[in-house]
Design a protein around this motif. Structure first.
Motif, PDB file in Angstrom:
ATOM      1  N   CYS A  33       0.849  -1.200   0.000  1.00  0.00           N
ATOM      2  CA  CYS A  33       0.000   0.000   0.000  1.00  0.00           C
ATOM      3  C   CYS A  33       0.884   1.249   0.000  1.00  0.00           C
ATOM      4  CB  CYS A  33      -0.897   0.028   1.233  1.00  0.00           C
ATOM      5  SG  CYS A  33      -2.153  -1.255   1.236  1.00  0.00           S
ATOM      6  N   PRO A  34       0.445   2.291  -0.678  1.00  0.00           N
ATOM      7  CA  PRO A  34       1.259   3.511  -0.750  1.00  0.00           C
ATOM      8  C   PRO A  34       1.135   4.382   0.501  1.00  0.00           C
ATOM      9  CG  PRO A  34      -0.724   3.795  -2.047  1.00  0.00           C
ATOM     10  CD  PRO A  34      -0.749   2.382  -1.526  1.00  0.00           C
ATOM     11  N   PHE A  35       1.453   3.808   1.665  1.00  0.00           N
ATOM     12  CA  PHE A  35       1.418   4.540   2.925  1.00  0.00           C
ATOM     13  C   PHE A  35       2.809   5.027   3.273  1.00  0.00           C
ATOM     14  CE2 PHE A  35      -2.183   1.568   4.313  1.00  0.00           C
ATOM     15  CZ  PHE A  35      -3.169   2.518   4.080  1.00  0.00           C
ATOM     16  N   SER A  36       2.862   6.181   3.913  1.00  0.00           N
ATOM     17  CA  SER A  36       4.125   6.609   4.507  1.00  0.00           C
ATOM     18  C   SER A  36       4.368   5.726   5.725  1.00  0.00           C
ATOM     19  CB  SER A  36       4.033   8.074   4.935  1.00  0.00           C
ATOM     20  OG  SER A  36       3.131   8.207   6.025  1.00  0.00           O
ATOM     21  N   LYS A  37       5.553   5.794   6.259  1.00  0.00           N
ATOM     22  CA  LYS A  37       5.875   5.008   7.461  1.00  0.00           C
ATOM     23  C   LYS A  37       4.941   5.405   8.609  1.00  0.00           C
ATOM     24  CE  LYS A  37       9.826   3.574  10.246  1.00  0.00           C
ATOM     25  NZ  LYS A  37      11.268   3.686  10.440  1.00  0.00           N
ATOM     26  N   ALA A  38       4.662   6.688   8.732  1.00  0.00           N
ATOM     27  CA  ALA A  38       3.772   7.180   9.793  1.00  0.00           C
ATOM     28  C   ALA A  38       2.341   6.672   9.598  1.00  0.00           C
ATOM     29  CB  ALA A  38       3.785   8.705   9.831  1.00  0.00           C
ATOM     30  N   GLU A  39       1.846   6.687   8.368  1.00  0.00           N
ATOM     31  CA  GLU A  39       0.497   6.188   8.096  1.00  0.00           C
ATOM     32  C   GLU A  39       0.404   4.693   8.385  1.00  0.00           C
ATOM     33  OE1 GLU A  39       0.289   7.541   4.042  1.00  0.00           O
ATOM     34  OE2 GLU A  39      -1.328   8.934   4.564  1.00  0.00           O
ATOM     35  N   ARG A  40       1.422   3.958   7.990  1.00  0.00           N
ATOM     36  CA  ARG A  40       1.457   2.509   8.226  1.00  0.00           C
ATOM     37  C   ARG A  40       1.401   2.226   9.731  1.00  0.00           C
ATOM     38  NH1 ARG A  40       2.354  -0.777   4.600  1.00  0.00           N
ATOM     39  NH2 ARG A  40       3.393   0.708   3.246  1.00  0.00           N
ATOM     40  N   ARG A  41       2.133   2.986  10.512  1.00  0.00           N
ATOM     41  CA  ARG A  41       2.140   2.795  11.968  1.00  0.00           C
ATOM     42  C   ARG A  41       0.763   3.124  12.562  1.00  0.00           C
ATOM     43  NH1 ARG A  41       2.888  -0.301  15.668  1.00  0.00           N
ATOM     44  NH2 ARG A  41       3.448   0.560  17.670  1.00  0.00           N
ATOM     45  N   LYS A  42       0.085   4.128  12.010  1.00  0.00           N
ATOM     46  CA  LYS A  42      -1.263   4.470  12.476  1.00  0.00           C
ATOM     47  C   LYS A  42      -2.229   3.309  12.255  1.00  0.00           C
ATOM     48  CE  LYS A  42      -0.809   9.438  11.792  1.00  0.00           C
ATOM     49  NZ  LYS A  42      -1.265  10.604  11.018  1.00  0.00           N
ATOM     50  N   VAL A  43      -2.131   2.680  11.102  1.00  0.00           N
ATOM     51  CA  VAL A  43      -2.984   1.523  10.808  1.00  0.00           C
ATOM     52  C   VAL A  43      -2.696   0.407  11.810  1.00  0.00           C
ATOM     53  CG1 VAL A  43      -3.471  -0.291   9.109  1.00  0.00           C
ATOM     54  CG2 VAL A  43      -3.271   2.094   8.362  1.00  0.00           C
ATOM     55  N   GLU A  44      -1.431   0.127  12.038  1.00  0.00           N
ATOM     56  CA  GLU A  44      -1.050  -0.934  12.979  1.00  0.00           C
ATOM     57  C   GLU A  44      -1.556  -0.643  14.390  1.00  0.00           C
ATOM     58  OE1 GLU A  44       3.204  -1.180  12.612  1.00  0.00           O
ATOM     59  OE2 GLU A  44       3.074  -1.755  10.500  1.00  0.00           O
ATOM     60  N   LEU A  45      -1.415   0.597  14.849  1.00  0.00           N
ATOM     61  CA  LEU A  45      -1.870   0.956  16.193  1.00  0.00           C
ATOM     62  C   LEU A  45      -3.387   0.847  16.324  1.00  0.00           C
ATOM     63  CD1 LEU A  45       0.392   4.038  16.995  1.00  0.00           C
ATOM     64  CD2 LEU A  45       0.361   1.843  18.206  1.00  0.00           C
ATOM     65  N   ALA A  46      -4.115   1.277  15.301  1.00  0.00           N
ATOM     66  CA  ALA A  46      -5.578   1.183  15.344  1.00  0.00           C
ATOM     67  C   ALA A  46      -6.026  -0.274  15.394  1.00  0.00           C
ATOM     68  CB  ALA A  46      -6.190   1.896  14.133  1.00  0.00           C
ATOM     69  N   LEU A  47      -5.391  -1.137  14.600  1.00  0.00           N
ATOM     70  CA  LEU A  47      -5.744  -2.564  14.626  1.00  0.00           C
ATOM     71  C   LEU A  47      -5.371  -3.194  15.961  1.00  0.00           C
ATOM     72  CD1 LEU A  47      -7.013  -4.377  12.287  1.00  0.00           C
ATOM     73  CD2 LEU A  47      -6.256  -2.136  11.584  1.00  0.00           C
ATOM     74  N   GLU A  48      -4.260  -2.777  16.525  1.00  0.00           N
ATOM     75  CA  GLU A  48      -3.867  -3.269  17.840  1.00  0.00           C
ATOM     76  C   GLU A  48      -4.927  -2.900  18.884  1.00  0.00           C
ATOM     77  OE1 GLU A  48      -0.402  -2.282  21.113  1.00  0.00           O
ATOM     78  OE2 GLU A  48       0.158  -2.309  18.990  1.00  0.00           O
ATOM     79  N   GLU A  49      -5.369  -1.658  18.884  1.00  0.00           N
ATOM     80  CA  GLU A  49      -6.401  -1.215  19.832  1.00  0.00           C
ATOM     81  C   GLU A  49      -7.693  -2.004  19.644  1.00  0.00           C
ATOM     82  OE1 GLU A  49      -6.307   0.711  22.417  1.00  0.00           O
ATOM     83  OE2 GLU A  49      -4.271   1.448  22.134  1.00  0.00           O
ATOM     84  N   ALA A  50      -8.083  -2.228  18.398  1.00  0.00           N
ATOM     85  CA  ALA A  50      -9.312  -2.968  18.118  1.00  0.00           C
ATOM     86  C   ALA A  50      -9.209  -4.401  18.635  1.00  0.00           C
ATOM     87  CB  ALA A  50      -9.604  -2.957  16.620  1.00  0.00           C
ATOM     88  N   PHE A  51      -8.085  -5.053  18.376  1.00  0.00           N
ATOM     89  CA  PHE A  51      -7.879  -6.434  18.815  1.00  0.00           C
ATOM     90  C   PHE A  51      -7.913  -6.522  20.343  1.00  0.00           C
ATOM     91  CE2 PHE A  51      -5.263 -10.173  19.819  1.00  0.00           C
ATOM     92  CZ  PHE A  51      -5.838 -11.130  19.000  1.00  0.00           C
TER      93      PHE A  51
END
Length: 145
Positions: A33-51
């Motif tokens: 996906c064309p995410f910046s490193k910061a955007e990629r980390r945001k996705v990971e953190l949101a999924l972590e919170e959801a899990f």
């Protein structure tokens, strides 16, 4: 030109010990996906919170399946659906708030996960499709959220 979405699915047991494996799966399916490193980390953190919310609130620590579906719309967005059969739990309706401006020792425990998910992602939706909780997290690939 119309681009068809790509779908990925995985099932994890609601177990905090599997959190790292779930995040590794998220990294793998979003690696192109064309995410910046910061955007990629945001996705990971949101999924972590959801899990973590599913483990703690929907299943209350019981070992049960959590299905995650990733839908990638080329050059537009990535959507994750987190699906569980736990207790009905709409995190978006939780009235408990935690003032992030207070010193950490004065804050109540919890309450920031939903706040973070909303801030980190472009869209957050919940629906109850009996017997399932379905939380959808969307990140636009051209986003700066």
């Amino acid at each position: 030109m119309h681009e068809d979405p790509q779908f990925y699915r995985s099932v994890f047991q609601a177990n905090m010990g599997l959190l790292e494996g779930m995040i590794d799966w998220v990294r793998k399916v979003t690696s192109d996906c064309p995410f910046s490193k910061a955007e990629r980390r945001k996705v990971e953190l949101a999924l972590e919170e959801a899990f973590v919310n599913v483990v703690r609130h929907a299943y209350k620590g019981a070992k049960a399946p959590v299905e995650i579906i990733c839908c990638k719309y080329p050059s537009k967005q990535v959507a994750f659906k987190i699906i569980d059969k736990g207790m009905p739990f709409n995190p978006l309706l939780q009235t408990k708030s935690n003032d992030a401006s207070l010193p950490i020792e004065e804050r109540q425990e919890g309450g920031l996960g939903i706040f973070f998910m909303k801030k980190l992602m472009d869209e957050v939706h919940y629906e109850r499709r009996h017997p399932f909780n379905v939380l959808t997290l969307v990140k636009n690939t051209n986003s700066s959220t």
